[in-house]
Design a protein around this motif. Structure first.
Motif, PDB file in Angstrom:
ATOM      1  N   HIS A   1       0.829  -1.212   0.000  1.00 21.58           N
ATOM      2  CA  HIS A   1       0.000   0.000   0.000  1.00 21.58           C
ATOM      3  C   HIS A   1       0.858   1.254   0.000  1.00 21.58           C
ATOM      4  CE1 HIS A   1      -2.312   3.206   2.084  1.00 21.58           C
ATOM      5  NE2 HIS A   1      -3.240   2.807   1.232  1.00 21.58           N
ATOM      6  N   GLU A   2       1.876   1.249   0.854  1.00 21.84           N
ATOM      7  CA  GLU A   2       2.749   2.422   0.945  1.00 21.84           C
ATOM      8  C   GLU A   2       3.503   2.667  -0.347  1.00 21.84           C
ATOM      9  OE1 GLU A   2       0.961   3.225   3.967  1.00 21.84           O
ATOM     10  OE2 GLU A   2       2.550   4.600   3.383  1.00 21.84           O
ATOM     11  N   LEU A   3       3.983   1.588  -0.961  1.00 17.67           N
ATOM     12  CA  LEU A   3       4.769   1.747  -2.190  1.00 17.67           C
ATOM     13  C   LEU A   3       3.919   2.283  -3.333  1.00 17.67           C
ATOM     14  CD1 LEU A   3       6.997  -1.448  -2.167  1.00 17.67           C
ATOM     15  CD2 LEU A   3       7.740   0.907  -1.951  1.00 17.67           C
ATOM     16  N   ASN A   4       2.647   1.917  -3.327  1.00 14.80           N
ATOM     17  CA  ASN A   4       1.793   2.360  -4.427  1.00 14.80           C
ATOM     18  C   ASN A   4       1.614   3.872  -4.458  1.00 14.80           C
ATOM     19  OD1 ASN A   4       1.352  -0.112  -5.611  1.00 14.80           O
ATOM     20  ND2 ASN A   4      -0.389  -0.597  -4.305  1.00 14.80           N
ATOM     21  N   GLN A   5       1.753   4.518  -3.334  1.00 21.26           N
ATOM     22  CA  GLN A   5       1.566   5.978  -3.307  1.00 21.26           C
ATOM     23  C   GLN A   5       2.647   6.688  -4.112  1.00 21.26           C
ATOM     24  OE1 GLN A   5      -1.286   6.328  -2.233  1.00 21.26           O
ATOM     25  NE2 GLN A   5      -1.562   6.150  -0.019  1.00 21.26           N
ATOM     26  N   PRO A   6       3.934   6.490  -3.750  1.00 19.58           N
ATOM     27  CA  PRO A   6       4.947   7.179  -4.555  1.00 19.58           C
ATOM     28  C   PRO A   6       4.923   6.760  -6.027  1.00 19.58           C
ATOM     29  CG  PRO A   6       5.972   5.656  -3.003  1.00 19.58           C
ATOM     30  CD  PRO A   6       4.548   5.737  -2.651  1.00 19.58           C
ATOM     31  N   LEU A   7       4.585   5.522  -6.301  1.00 21.69           N
ATOM     32  CA  LEU A   7       4.515   5.089  -7.695  1.00 21.69           C
ATOM     33  C   LEU A   7       3.445   5.886  -8.437  1.00 21.69           C
ATOM     34  CD1 LEU A   7       4.880   1.225  -7.354  1.00 21.69           C
ATOM     35  CD2 LEU A   7       6.512   2.814  -8.360  1.00 21.69           C
TER      36      LEU A   7
ATOM     37  N   ALA B   1       6.563  -1.699 -11.571  1.00 20.19           N
ATOM     38  CA  ALA B   1       6.708  -1.874 -10.124  1.00 20.19           C
ATOM     39  C   ALA B   1       5.342  -2.144  -9.500  1.00 20.19           C
ATOM     40  CB  ALA B   1       7.355  -0.657  -9.498  1.00 20.19           C
ATOM     41  N   GLY B   2       4.356  -1.411  -9.959  1.00 23.32           N
ATOM     42  CA  GLY B   2       3.009  -1.597  -9.439  1.00 23.32           C
ATOM     43  C   GLY B   2       2.496  -3.006  -9.697  1.00 23.32           C
ATOM     44  N   ASP B   3       2.783  -3.526 -10.884  1.00 26.16           N
ATOM     45  CA  ASP B   3       2.328  -4.883 -11.214  1.00 26.16           C
ATOM     46  C   ASP B   3       2.995  -5.915 -10.314  1.00 26.16           C
ATOM     47  OD1 ASP B   3       2.084  -4.301 -14.813  1.00 26.16           O
ATOM     48  OD2 ASP B   3       0.645  -4.027 -13.171  1.00 26.16           O
ATOM     49  N   LEU B   4       4.287  -5.729 -10.109  1.00 21.00           N
ATOM     50  CA  LEU B   4       5.019  -6.654  -9.251  1.00 21.00           C
ATOM     51  C   LEU B   4       4.426  -6.666  -7.846  1.00 21.00           C
ATOM     52  CD1 LEU B   4       8.793  -6.199 -10.107  1.00 21.00           C
ATOM     53  CD2 LEU B   4       7.546  -8.349  -9.894  1.00 21.00           C
ATOM     54  N   ILE B   5       4.194  -5.458  -7.347  1.00 27.90           N
ATOM     55  CA  ILE B   5       3.640  -5.356  -6.001  1.00 27.90           C
ATOM     56  C   ILE B   5       2.284  -6.034  -5.940  1.00 27.90           C
ATOM     57  CG2 ILE B   5       2.669  -3.733  -4.339  1.00 27.90           C
ATOM     58  CD1 ILE B   5       4.888  -1.782  -5.232  1.00 27.90           C
ATOM     59  N   ARG B   6       1.498  -5.791  -6.955  1.00 27.23           N
ATOM     60  CA  ARG B   6       0.157  -6.372  -6.967  1.00 27.23           C
ATOM     61  C   ARG B   6       0.234  -7.889  -6.976  1.00 27.23           C
ATOM     62  NH1 ARG B   6      -1.428  -4.190 -11.255  1.00 27.23           N
ATOM     63  NH2 ARG B   6      -1.938  -2.271 -10.175  1.00 27.23           N
TER      64      ARG B   6
ATOM     65  N   SER C   1     -26.501  14.541  -1.900  1.00 27.84           N
ATOM     66  CA  SER C   1     -25.604  14.984  -2.960  1.00 27.84           C
ATOM     67  C   SER C   1     -25.384  13.882  -3.979  1.00 27.84           C
ATOM     68  CB  SER C   1     -24.257  15.381  -2.346  1.00 27.84           C
ATOM     69  OG  SER C   1     -23.277  15.475  -3.354  1.00 27.84           O
ATOM     70  N   ARG C   2     -25.305  14.285  -5.264  1.00 28.59           N
ATOM     71  CA  ARG C   2     -24.965  13.295  -6.276  1.00 28.59           C
ATOM     72  C   ARG C   2     -23.629  13.627  -6.921  1.00 28.59           C
ATOM     73  NH1 ARG C   2     -30.139  12.039  -9.875  1.00 28.59           N
ATOM     74  NH2 ARG C   2     -28.600  10.691 -10.850  1.00 28.59           N
ATOM     75  N   LEU C   3     -22.759  14.235  -6.122  1.00 31.09           N
ATOM     76  CA  LEU C   3     -21.425  14.568  -6.595  1.00 31.09           C
ATOM     77  C   LEU C   3     -20.736  13.301  -7.088  1.00 31.09           C
ATOM     78  CD1 LEU C   3     -19.014  16.583  -6.758  1.00 31.09           C
ATOM     79  CD2 LEU C   3     -18.512  15.995  -4.367  1.00 31.09           C
ATOM     80  N   PRO C   4     -20.379  13.246  -8.368  1.00 31.90           N
ATOM     81  CA  PRO C   4     -19.759  12.021  -8.895  1.00 31.90           C
ATOM     82  C   PRO C   4     -18.372  11.803  -8.294  1.00 31.90           C
ATOM     83  CG  PRO C   4     -20.574  13.429 -10.675  1.00 31.90           C
ATOM     84  CD  PRO C   4     -20.562  14.259  -9.424  1.00 31.90           C
ATOM     85  N   ILE C   5     -18.122  10.562  -7.976  1.00 30.37           N
ATOM     86  CA  ILE C   5     -16.871  10.233  -7.299  1.00 30.37           C
ATOM     87  C   ILE C   5     -16.053   9.253  -8.126  1.00 30.37           C
ATOM     88  CG2 ILE C   5     -15.824   9.282  -5.218  1.00 30.37           C
ATOM     89  CD1 ILE C   5     -18.361   9.959  -3.726  1.00 30.37           C
ATOM     90  N   VAL C   6     -14.759   9.568  -8.272  1.00 29.98           N
ATOM     91  CA  VAL C   6     -13.801   8.610  -8.823  1.00 29.98           C
ATOM     92  C   VAL C   6     -12.919   8.160  -7.648  1.00 29.98           C
ATOM     93  CG1 VAL C   6     -11.871   8.222 -10.381  1.00 29.98           C
ATOM     94  CG2 VAL C   6     -13.785   9.691 -11.094  1.00 29.98           C
ATOM     95  N   PHE C   7     -13.026   6.886  -7.300  1.00 27.93           N
ATOM     96  CA  PHE C   7     -12.225   6.380  -6.179  1.00 27.93           C
ATOM     97  C   PHE C   7     -10.830   6.004  -6.647  1.00 27.93           C
ATOM     98  CE2 PHE C   7     -14.539   5.998  -2.272  1.00 27.93           C
ATOM     99  CZ  PHE C   7     -15.874   6.051  -2.624  1.00 27.93           C
ATOM    100  N   ILE C   8      -9.841   6.320  -5.825  1.00 29.99           N
ATOM    101  CA  ILE C   8      -8.489   5.834  -6.076  1.00 29.99           C
ATOM    102  C   ILE C   8      -8.001   5.172  -4.785  1.00 29.99           C
ATOM    103  CG2 ILE C   8      -7.926   7.539  -7.843  1.00 29.99           C
ATOM    104  CD1 ILE C   8      -6.518   9.192  -5.735  1.00 29.99           C
ATOM    105  N   THR C   9      -7.183   4.144  -4.924  1.00 32.98           N
ATOM    106  CA  THR C   9      -6.715   3.454  -3.721  1.00 32.98           C
ATOM    107  C   THR C   9      -5.351   2.828  -3.933  1.00 32.98           C
ATOM    108  OG1 THR C   9      -7.232   1.745  -2.106  1.00 32.98           O
ATOM    109  CG2 THR C   9      -7.843   1.308  -4.365  1.00 32.98           C
ATOM    110  N   GLY C  10      -4.575   2.751  -2.868  1.00 39.52           N
ATOM    111  CA  GLY C  10      -3.289   2.046  -2.936  1.00 39.52           C
ATOM    112  C   GLY C  10      -3.456   0.606  -2.478  1.00 39.52           C
ATOM    113  N   HIS C  11      -4.685   0.250  -2.192  1.00 37.07           N
ATOM    114  CA  HIS C  11      -4.946  -1.012  -1.511  1.00 37.07           C
ATOM    115  C   HIS C  11      -6.038  -1.750  -2.259  1.00 37.07           C
ATOM    116  CE1 HIS C  11      -4.558  -3.474   2.014  1.00 37.07           C
ATOM    117  NE2 HIS C  11      -5.860  -3.503   2.184  1.00 37.07           N
ATOM    118  N   ALA C  12      -5.705  -2.820  -2.936  1.00 38.32           N
ATOM    119  CA  ALA C  12      -6.692  -3.512  -3.769  1.00 38.32           C
ATOM    120  C   ALA C  12      -7.714  -4.230  -2.919  1.00 38.32           C
ATOM    121  CB  ALA C  12      -5.967  -4.510  -4.678  1.00 38.32           C
ATOM    122  N   ASP C  13      -8.754  -3.523  -2.561  1.00 32.78           N
ATOM    123  CA  ASP C  13      -9.746  -4.093  -1.660  1.00 32.78           C
ATOM    124  C   ASP C  13     -11.011  -4.431  -2.450  1.00 32.78           C
ATOM    125  OD1 ASP C  13     -10.920  -3.065   1.620  1.00 32.78           O
ATOM    126  OD2 ASP C  13     -11.481  -4.732   0.323  1.00 32.78           O
TER     127      ASP C  13
END
Lengths: 455, 146
Positions: A224-230, A269-274, B79-91
């Motif tokens: 998760h942390e690495l994905n931010q700077p990437l 890098a992102g793919d590897l992490i994933r 509100s119907r403010l459209p949202i694009v989610f971004i995440t570093g965590h594949a949940d």
């Protein structure tokens, strides 16, 4: 002496002046002879042993008061009767008659023991000392026998012997018990040692699994942390491109190429992490229709570094790239990784020039076969002849590792309806093969989950 | 249809990672959007005044109120403010919920900028549609806002 004295003598009491020296005064006159005889009588009657006299025919001539007391017979009851008939048990009569006649052959017998029977039927054991009595011409006139009642002594000896035997038996038993106890104790100690070793091993493995779990958690957080700077790198590269383009001129191709390269590397890098994170986090299996090729493609980046470092030449041959199987992608990846890693380890000791890893697929009936072939050291010694032991849990010929890789691989493959086996190559190394049932081409994905877009 | 002076489309960026916020703000700014960035959902809520057309680029993992909770809160307010989610965590489960609650898209970092920009365009277009429908809660009325 007067009659009183004679009577006294026959009862065994000699009345005599104790102060007079015996040899002279008491026996000096006419009554001296009868005094001698009285004395002799007293001696016989006083003796604490049987004194028995038998005639040559075996008849009782006389015996002493000790015998009367012992046997219960008065002398006048049995005088003249046959000794053997009166006093011996039937079984002994004939043998002892023989012995009796031998005794007259002038051989003094001593220490013979036989049983005599008393008037009230009790048996006593007597030890005899015999000698024949001869007249002046040397003719046998009687047998003089002195007997000791050794019944109590013999009984005591018997009792002692029995006691000693009993003791020996008990000692033997005790010894056997102790030996057995000892053996049991030793076995228990050995068992306890074995238990302790087992427990230690299990604790080590648990610690290992704990570490793996912890590492899984760490990997997740790290990812998760690495994905931010990437993400930031990718975005900023794009910013540069746009800014440069904004000046109205076209961007020099090298600059564009460089920035695109940066972006590509960040995505890589992102793919590897994933890949790594999915692999570590993987919880519930989700079976979807997929191709083995895509699994292989996803897996290879994870091992490319290892293969390069070990100087292993990789060759991948997918015969039917579009054929689909229904499988959980991460689990298949796990199987492939396990086989590839095993192959790498097997080739550690091979000539650096000859290290090859071949991955090939082919259709065989209703199954797709995937074969991972190495040029390594072959199936280890401990499993030779029982190649299926390789796939047993905790079977490991390596010093590190849990020995679970192949067991897990087998579980996964068999859960998917396939088989996995190992066979030695004709030249060198081993080939591990697993099969998966081919699914229909027009089957939809089982799980219609919204795929997270990676873009 | 009432013609309206088109103002610059607005994009809100809510992400707790400063590097991401800055990079996003730069890029989207260059594309001609007015960008307002925040590092927490609470900050955003305090500052948010509905305008047009606009969209929200929202991280899932935030200090305090999470991205999903913010989505729910906005809906609660109508509100119907459209949202694009971004995440570093594949949940996976977060993605499912976000989409079910009406998100435009759910992207995982690092995402391709092309894709992001497409999503932002799509979101802003959606907001304009909503506005025309009169279904945006901030719309004071067809006669206003000339």
């Amino acid at each position: 002496m007067d009659g009183t004295t004679a009577k006294s003598v026959s009862k065994g009491i000699l009345r005599c002046d104790p102060n007079e020296p015996r040899a002279s005064k008491c026996f000096s006159d006419a009554t001296a002879v009868s005094s001698d005889r009285d004395f002799a009588e007293s001696v016989i009657e006083t003796a604490q042993a049987i004194v028995l006299v038998l005639d040559p025919a075996g008849r009782i001539v006389r015996f002493n008061g000790y015998m009367e007391h012992l046997s219960g017979y008065r002398l006048d009851e049995v005088r003249g009767k046959d000794w053997f008939d009166v006093f011996l048990p039937v079984r002994d009569r004939e043998p002892l008659r023989d012995l009796f006649s031998q005794a007259f052959d002038d051989v003094p017998t001593r220490g013979n023991v036989n049983t005599i029977v008393t008037k009230d039927g009790r048996e006593r054991l007597v030890e005899w000392y015999d000698k024949p009595l001869k007249d002046a011409e040397g003719k046998n006139i009687a047998l003089v026998a002195v007997g000791h009642d050794i019944t109590e002594r013999v009984q005591a000896e018997d009792a002692l012997r029995r006691a000693r035997d009993q003791l020996e038996i008990r000692v033997d038993e005790r010894t056997r018990e102790f030996v057995a106890l000892n053996a049991r104790l030793r076995e228990e100690i050995a068992e306890r040692h074995r238990s302790e070793r087992r427990e230690r091993r299990l604790r080590d493995e648990l610690a290992h699994v704990d570490r793996l779990t912890m590492m899984g958690e760490m990997a997740s957080g790290l990812a998760h942390e690495l994905n931010q700077p990437l993400a930031a790198i990718v975005l900023q590269s794009e910013v540069i491109l746009r800014l440069a383009g904004d000046q109205g001129q076209s961007i020099p191709p090298e600059l564009r190429k460089s920035l695109e390269f940066i972006t590509a590397q960040a995505h890589r890098a992102g793919d590897l992490i994933r890949s790594m994170r999915e692999f570590v986090r993987h919880a519930e299996p989700q079976r979807v229709a997929l191709t083995v090729m895509e699994v292989i493609e996803d897996t290879l980046p994870l091992v490319q570094q290892e293969l390069r470092e070990s100087g292993i030449v990789l060759d991948v041959k997918i015969s039917d790239p579009l054929v689909q199987v229904r499988a959980d992608k991460i689990q298949l990846q796990q199987v492939l990784l396990n086989l590839i890693r095993n192959a790498v380890e097997a080739m550690e000791t091979s000539d650096s020039g000859g290290r090859r890893l071949d991955i090939a697929t082919r259709i065989h009936g209703a199954m797709q076969e995937v074969a991972v072939r190495d040029t390594g050291c072959g199936i280890p010694e401990g499993a030779a002849g029982r190649a299926d032991r390789l796939f047993d849990a905790f079977f490991s010929t390596k010093s590190k590792g849990l020995g679970l890789g192949l067991a897990i691989s087998r579980s996964i493959v068999e859960a998917h309806g396939g088989r996995i086996w190992a066979a030695p190559n004709t030249d060198q190394g081993t080939t591990f093969t697993f099969t998966l049932p081919i699914t229909n081409h027009d089957c939809k994905n089982e799980i219609e989950s919204p795929r997270i877009r990676r873009g | 249809m009432i013609a309206r002076m088109k103002s610059n489309p607005r994009a809100y960026v809510v992400d707790d990672d400063p590097a991401v916020v800055e990079a996003l703000a730069s890029l989207i700014g260059i594309m001609g959007y007015d960008v307002n960035s925040f590092t927490s959902a609470e900050e955003f809520l305090q500052a948010y005044r509905p305008g047009s057309p606009e969209c929200l680029i929202l991280d899932v993992r935030l200090p305090g109120m999470s991205g999903l909770e913010l989505q729910r809160e906005l809906r609660r307010r109508g509100s119907r403010l459209p949202i694009v989610f971004i995440t570093g965590h594949a949940d996976q489960s977060a993605a499912v919920e976000a989409m079910e609650q009406g998100a435009v898209e759910f992207l995982e970092k690092p995402f391709q900028t092309r894709v992001l920009l497409e999503c932002v365009e799509k979101a802003v277009a959606l907001d304009e549609e909503n506005r025309v429908d009169g279904s945006n809660w901030t719309d004071p009325g067809p006669s206003a806002g000339l």
